[in-house]
Every structure is written in C-alpha cells, then in structure tokens.
Design a protein around this motif. Structure first.
Motif, PDB file in Angstrom:
ATOM      1  N   THR A   1       0.787  -1.293   0.080  1.00  0.00           N
ATOM      2  CA  THR A   1       0.055   0.080  -0.070  1.00  0.00           C
ATOM      3  C   THR A   1       0.790   1.230   0.205  1.00  0.00           C
ATOM      4  O   THR A   1       1.858   1.428   0.662  1.00  0.00           O
ATOM      5  CB  THR A   1      -0.859   0.208   1.427  1.00  0.00           C
ATOM      6  OG1 THR A   1      -1.956  -1.172   1.108  1.00  0.00           O
ATOM      7  CG2 THR A   1      -1.910   1.246   1.282  1.00  0.00           C
ATOM      8  N   LEU A   2       0.392   2.326  -1.148  1.00  0.00           N
ATOM      9  CA  LEU A   2       1.243   3.426  -1.048  1.00  0.00           C
ATOM     10  C   LEU A   2       0.161   4.645  -0.657  1.00  0.00           C
ATOM     11  O   LEU A   2      -0.969   4.501  -1.033  1.00  0.00           O
ATOM     12  CB  LEU A   2       1.872   3.612  -2.352  1.00  0.00           C
ATOM     13  CG  LEU A   2       2.893   2.764  -3.017  1.00  0.00           C
ATOM     14  CD1 LEU A   2       3.043   2.980  -4.262  1.00  0.00           C
ATOM     15  CD2 LEU A   2       3.956   2.481  -1.954  1.00  0.00           C
ATOM     16  N   ARG A   3       0.736   5.367   0.214  1.00  0.00           N
ATOM     17  CA  ARG A   3      -0.043   6.657   0.535  1.00  0.00           C
ATOM     18  C   ARG A   3       0.838   7.738   0.176  1.00  0.00           C
ATOM     19  O   ARG A   3       1.910   7.684  -0.457  1.00  0.00           O
ATOM     20  CB  ARG A   3      -0.118   6.572   1.819  1.00  0.00           C
ATOM     21  CG  ARG A   3      -1.257   5.505   2.466  1.00  0.00           C
ATOM     22  CD  ARG A   3      -1.566   5.547   4.104  1.00  0.00           C
ATOM     23  NE  ARG A   3      -2.546   4.331   4.376  1.00  0.00           N
ATOM     24  CZ  ARG A   3      -2.043   3.362   4.589  1.00  0.00           C
ATOM     25  NH1 ARG A   3      -0.741   2.684   4.604  1.00  0.00           N
ATOM     26  NH2 ARG A   3      -2.990   2.267   4.805  1.00  0.00           N
ATOM     27  N   PRO A   4       0.106   9.139   0.083  1.00  0.00           N
ATOM     28  CA  PRO A   4       0.719  10.288  -0.500  1.00  0.00           C
ATOM     29  C   PRO A   4       2.035  10.448   0.086  1.00  0.00           C
ATOM     30  O   PRO A   4       2.473  10.458   1.294  1.00  0.00           O
ATOM     31  CB  PRO A   4      -0.366  11.455  -0.043  1.00  0.00           C
ATOM     32  CG  PRO A   4      -1.505  10.935   0.116  1.00  0.00           C
ATOM     33  CD  PRO A   4      -1.303   9.328   0.640  1.00  0.00           C
ATOM     34  N   GLY A   5       3.142  10.464  -0.790  1.00  0.00           N
ATOM     35  CA  GLY A   5       4.520  10.888  -0.725  1.00  0.00           C
ATOM     36  C   GLY A   5       5.274   9.471  -0.577  1.00  0.00           C
ATOM     37  O   GLY A   5       6.600   9.458  -0.646  1.00  0.00           O
ATOM     38  N   GLU A   6       4.301   8.062  -0.672  1.00  0.00           N
ATOM     39  CA  GLU A   6       5.190   6.829  -0.717  1.00  0.00           C
ATOM     40  C   GLU A   6       5.274   6.448  -2.126  1.00  0.00           C
ATOM     41  O   GLU A   6       4.472   6.748  -2.878  1.00  0.00           O
ATOM     42  CB  GLU A   6       4.420   5.986   0.256  1.00  0.00           C
ATOM     43  CG  GLU A   6       4.289   6.340   1.647  1.00  0.00           C
ATOM     44  CD  GLU A   6       3.713   5.400   2.498  1.00  0.00           C
ATOM     45  OE1 GLU A   6       3.748   5.477   3.823  1.00  0.00           O
ATOM     46  OE2 GLU A   6       2.722   4.663   2.081  1.00  0.00           O
ATOM     47  N   SER A   7       6.427   5.632  -2.254  1.00  0.00           N
ATOM     48  CA  SER A   7       6.997   5.087  -3.538  1.00  0.00           C
ATOM     49  C   SER A   7       7.508   3.784  -3.530  1.00  0.00           C
ATOM     50  O   SER A   7       7.631   3.279  -2.367  1.00  0.00           O
ATOM     51  CB  SER A   7       7.941   6.229  -4.286  1.00  0.00           C
ATOM     52  OG  SER A   7       9.077   6.418  -3.331  1.00  0.00           O
ATOM     53  N   ALA A   8       7.528   3.092  -4.517  1.00  0.00           N
ATOM     54  CA  ALA A   8       7.881   1.591  -4.586  1.00  0.00           C
ATOM     55  C   ALA A   8       8.741   1.535  -6.214  1.00  0.00           C
ATOM     56  O   ALA A   8       8.554   2.000  -7.079  1.00  0.00           O
ATOM     57  CB  ALA A   8       6.693   0.692  -4.743  1.00  0.00           C
ATOM     58  N   PHE A   9       9.546   0.533  -6.244  1.00  0.00           N
ATOM     59  CA  PHE A   9      10.424   0.037  -7.118  1.00  0.00           C
ATOM     60  C   PHE A   9       9.784  -1.326  -7.585  1.00  0.00           C
ATOM     61  O   PHE A   9       9.822  -2.107  -6.716  1.00  0.00           O
ATOM     62  CB  PHE A   9      11.897   0.193  -6.768  1.00  0.00           C
ATOM     63  CG  PHE A   9      12.697  -0.393  -7.807  1.00  0.00           C
ATOM     64  CD1 PHE A   9      12.892   0.074  -9.134  1.00  0.00           C
ATOM     65  CD2 PHE A   9      13.585  -1.487  -7.866  1.00  0.00           C
ATOM     66  CE1 PHE A   9      13.528  -0.066 -10.268  1.00  0.00           C
ATOM     67  CE2 PHE A   9      14.280  -2.057  -8.874  1.00  0.00           C
ATOM     68  CZ  PHE A   9      14.332  -1.246  -9.825  1.00  0.00           C
ATOM     69  N   ILE A  10       9.612  -1.250  -8.997  1.00  0.00           N
ATOM     70  CA  ILE A  10       9.165  -2.643  -9.463  1.00  0.00           C
ATOM     71  C   ILE A  10      10.385  -3.043 -10.394  1.00  0.00           C
ATOM     72  O   ILE A  10      10.528  -2.467 -11.484  1.00  0.00           O
ATOM     73  CB  ILE A  10       7.821  -2.393 -10.239  1.00  0.00           C
ATOM     74  CG1 ILE A  10       6.707  -1.860  -9.533  1.00  0.00           C
ATOM     75  CG2 ILE A  10       7.277  -3.676 -10.924  1.00  0.00           C
ATOM     76  CD1 ILE A  10       5.614  -1.580 -10.168  1.00  0.00           C
ATOM     77  N   PRO A  11      11.105  -4.170  -9.898  1.00  0.00           N
ATOM     78  CA  PRO A  11      12.150  -4.610 -10.916  1.00  0.00           C
ATOM     79  C   PRO A  11      11.513  -4.938 -12.149  1.00  0.00           C
ATOM     80  O   PRO A  11      10.567  -5.461 -12.317  1.00  0.00           O
ATOM     81  CB  PRO A  11      12.692  -5.629 -10.058  1.00  0.00           C
ATOM     82  CG  PRO A  11      12.209  -5.549  -8.579  1.00  0.00           C
ATOM     83  CD  PRO A  11      10.860  -4.886  -8.773  1.00  0.00           C
ATOM     84  N   ALA A  12      12.586  -5.265 -13.129  1.00  0.00           N
ATOM     85  CA  ALA A  12      12.244  -5.623 -14.384  1.00  0.00           C
ATOM     86  C   ALA A  12      11.644  -7.147 -14.471  1.00  0.00           C
ATOM     87  O   ALA A  12      10.837  -7.593 -15.300  1.00  0.00           O
ATOM     88  CB  ALA A  12      13.440  -5.716 -15.256  1.00  0.00           C
ATOM     89  N   SER A  13      12.212  -7.694 -13.442  1.00  0.00           N
ATOM     90  CA  SER A  13      12.008  -9.343 -13.537  1.00  0.00           C
ATOM     91  C   SER A  13      10.844  -9.608 -12.558  1.00  0.00           C
ATOM     92  O   SER A  13      10.369 -10.947 -12.471  1.00  0.00           O
ATOM     93  CB  SER A  13      13.244  -9.981 -12.787  1.00  0.00           C
ATOM     94  OG  SER A  13      13.337  -9.611 -11.351  1.00  0.00           O
TER      95      SER A  13
END
Length: 391
Positions: free
Chosen positions: A360-372
C-alpha cells in the motif's frame, strides 16, 4: 543464459532535498505530514548517487549494481548500461530556481573529459560537468505550475523591453528588431550577462519594480525575489509558460529555463549536469554557457497526455531514458502494469495497492518494480505517477 531471479515490488525510503527555493508547507500539506519549518524542495526517487532511494535496507544503486539484469532487464542494460536511466522527483517550488540549461550528450562527454583532464574535483565550486551524460527533463503539473522556457521571438521581446521605458535598453531593442533572430538573441543574452552591463541591469530592475504592467508582472516578481542578480535581465528574453494540473513541459538540450512556482512531478535522465545563467549564487561559466545554449526562438515544448485504459494518461517525451504515466484510480478499476522494465511508482493522492501482496502506498510513498517482477496489478483510489524507460 540463466534467467534472473524474480523480484517483487519494493517500498522505497526516499530523501527530500531542502533547497532554499522550496516551499515550507506544500509537500507536508500534499503528503499529510507535519512541516519541519525548513524548505522542502525535491522528493527524490531513484538510484542517483547523490541521494539514492533505499529498498529493503539497501541503496537502490547498490541493489541494481548487484543484479543489473534482474532489476533493470537485459534491454535496459543494453541501452543504458547497468544503471537506472532516469530520476523521478516531486518538486514544490516557492521561489525561482536558477536560470539554467543542460548540455547535449556530445557536449557533456567533451566537457566532462576536459574538466577531468584538467584535474578539477567533482565537488569543486567551479566544476560544471559532474558526469558525461545529457539531462533532458519533463515536468508534469500537479497544481497550477509556471516557469520560463526557451526564447521568445526577438520582435516580441523587443516590444516587451520597450514597455519598461528605459532609454538605455534601446541598443538591445534595436538588435532584437534588426538582426537575424538567433544572432540577435545570442548578442543580447551575452551582453546581459556581462559585468559591464550591471548599471543597465539595475535600471531595468528598478523599472520592473515600479511597473504595474500585467505583461511584465512575472518578471517583476523575479526581480523582487532575486535583486541584483544578472539573471533578472536575461529572464526577460524567455517565454513564460503556465501549466494546468495534468499538463507537461519537456526541456531538451540547450533550452534555457527556470521553474517559478507550483507542485510538479519531474522526470529526467539520471544526470547532474547543469549550466547556470543566473538567479543563483552558484558558479556561472559564461563562455561554456554560450557554447551550450540553443538560441533558436520558439514556443515551449508541451507534451500532451495520451489516454490509455480507463484512468490512464501516458506522457511520451522525445527522450529514450524516460516516460511517465499518470493513473487516476477510482476504487473500482485496477491496471495491469507490464513487467520487463524498471519502474518507480509514487502516490500523490489517496491510496494505491500494488501487487499480489497488497503493498500500500499513501501520499508521498513510492515503490520500485524490478524488471524481473511478474506483471503487477495496481488498484486503489487516488492518483499515482509511474516512471519507466522510454520506448
């Protein structure tokens, strides 16, 4: 060839840069956080060595270096090398940024090699080229956002300068009216930055401070924010552009620009090469600047959002390193994000759910999705921006 191990989406811990042009309140209000009392200018998301995001306790640049194929994908590694090709930011602009340009790839390589050969340390005040890469960039407005971008037509600028009523500006006005457009802008821009023009710049600044001409209002605001700066006069040569939320502006090599106000999501090639023209206390190398600036007049390069599936809007600027998508989630739909490329998500409003585990991401939060990673579902209710390499 062995296949890279499958990696899951990873939450990022990020850095906010406290530059003096940033807003004290804008990002805290947007992200529902308490103000620190200090300017909060740029939220950085990426693997830039100056402030790499942290994923699972490891800086993202180190995570990528340990497994380039798994994190970036073989295609991205082949195109850009074993490094994330873009840097994503959220900007909160309360006062003018420095008036600046970015070099082309050829200019960056030559400049970096020259300064390195001359033994100028990377952290030296007089160092211009921090790496050998170009730095195209695009900003997408979250709130109404405005700035300066590219040279206005010389004839229109001559008329604007004439409205200041400063007799000493007549030679610049005449040059803008009579010379070939690119040469006219080159000559006047160089003279405006020259130390010998300081008394004339001061006259123009005083005229700006006293004007009630609405067509000069934004330049008067710059004069009040940056008194005595050589960039105040140079700013008069540039287009003023206003972006409504959702509109985007692209800035290629050599285009002078300065952001003036608002909140925006910015994406750029993963470089730190900036040549400054003014509105700053940082180093200005006028001879090198004159070699890099593109003096072609023209309208700002707006990037139109291309509609995708319901709630999707795609921005595709002419830069291979990056593209940007905005996802307006309504609580009912979910988007399938294709795998095979490195992606960063940042939530701007509401709440987003990412992947089978429901990150879960809320305002200001981020995530990285790797290519694999497998194709990832994005759901929730709110607004999310997604960065990825260009097509």
């Amino acid at each position: 060839m062995s296949q890279p191990a499958l990696l899951a989406p990873m939450r990022l811990a990020t850095t906010i840069r406290p530059y003096d042009w940033g807003s004290v309140t804008a990002l805290p209000e947007l992200f529902g956080a308490e103000p620190t009392g200090q300017p909060q200018a740029e939220l950085w998301m990426g693997a830039h060595p100056g402030a790499p995001s942290i994923a699972g306790g490891t800086p993202l640049d180190r995570l990528i270096a340990a497994d380039p194929a798994g994190t970036l994908g073989e295609r991205a590694v082949a195109r850009f090398g074993p490094a994330l090709p873009y840097l994503l930011k959220v900007l909160a602009v309360a006062r003018p940024l420095s008036l600046q340009v970015h070099p082309s790839t050829e200019q960056a390589r030559a400049g970096f090699a020259d300064e390195t050969a001359r033994g100028i340390p990377l952290d030296d005040f007089a160092r211009t080229y921090k790496d050998a890469s170009h730095k195209p960039e695009m900003v997408c407005a979250v709130t109404p956002f405005h700035g300066l971008c590219g040279f206005r037509s010389p004839a229109a600028t001559a008329a604007l300068l004439g409205r200041l009523g400063v007799p000493g500006l007549r030679p610049w006005i005449d040059t803008l009216r009579t010379a070939e457009p690119g040469e006219a802008l080159r000559v006047v821009f160089a003279e405006m930055l020259d130390d010998a023009a300081r008394p004339l710049r001061q006259e123009a600044e005083r005229a700006l401070a006293g004007t009630d001409d609405p067509g000069l209002a934004v330049y008067a605001d710059i004069a009040r924010a940056c008194p005595g700066d050589r960039g105040v006069a140079a700013a008069l040569l540039l287009n003023h552009v206003n972006l409504l939320p959702g509109e985007a502006l692209y800035l290629g090599a050599g285009v002078p620009h300065a952001y003036l106000g608002g909140i925006g999501v910015e994406i750029m090639a993963n470089s730190d090469n900036v040549l400054r023209c003014g509105l700053t206390t940082k180093h200005i190398d006028v001879p090198e600047l004159m070699r890099v600036v593109d003096f072609t007049p023209g309208e700002p390069h707006l990037v139109r959002a291309e509609p995708g599936a319901r709630g999707e809007h795609h921005y595709r600027p002419p830069a291979p390193e990056f593209a940007l998508s905005r996802h307006d989630l309504d609580g009912e739909i979910s988007h399938e994000l294709p795998g095979g490329q490195p992606q960063i998500m940042v939530c701007i409003e509401g709440e987003a759910r990412l992947g089978a585990d429901g990150l879960t991401l809320r305002p200001g939060e981020s995530a990285f999705i790797p290519a694999s990673a497998f194709a990832t579902r994005l759901g929730g209710k709110g607004t999310v921006y997604r960065a990825l390499p260009g097509s």
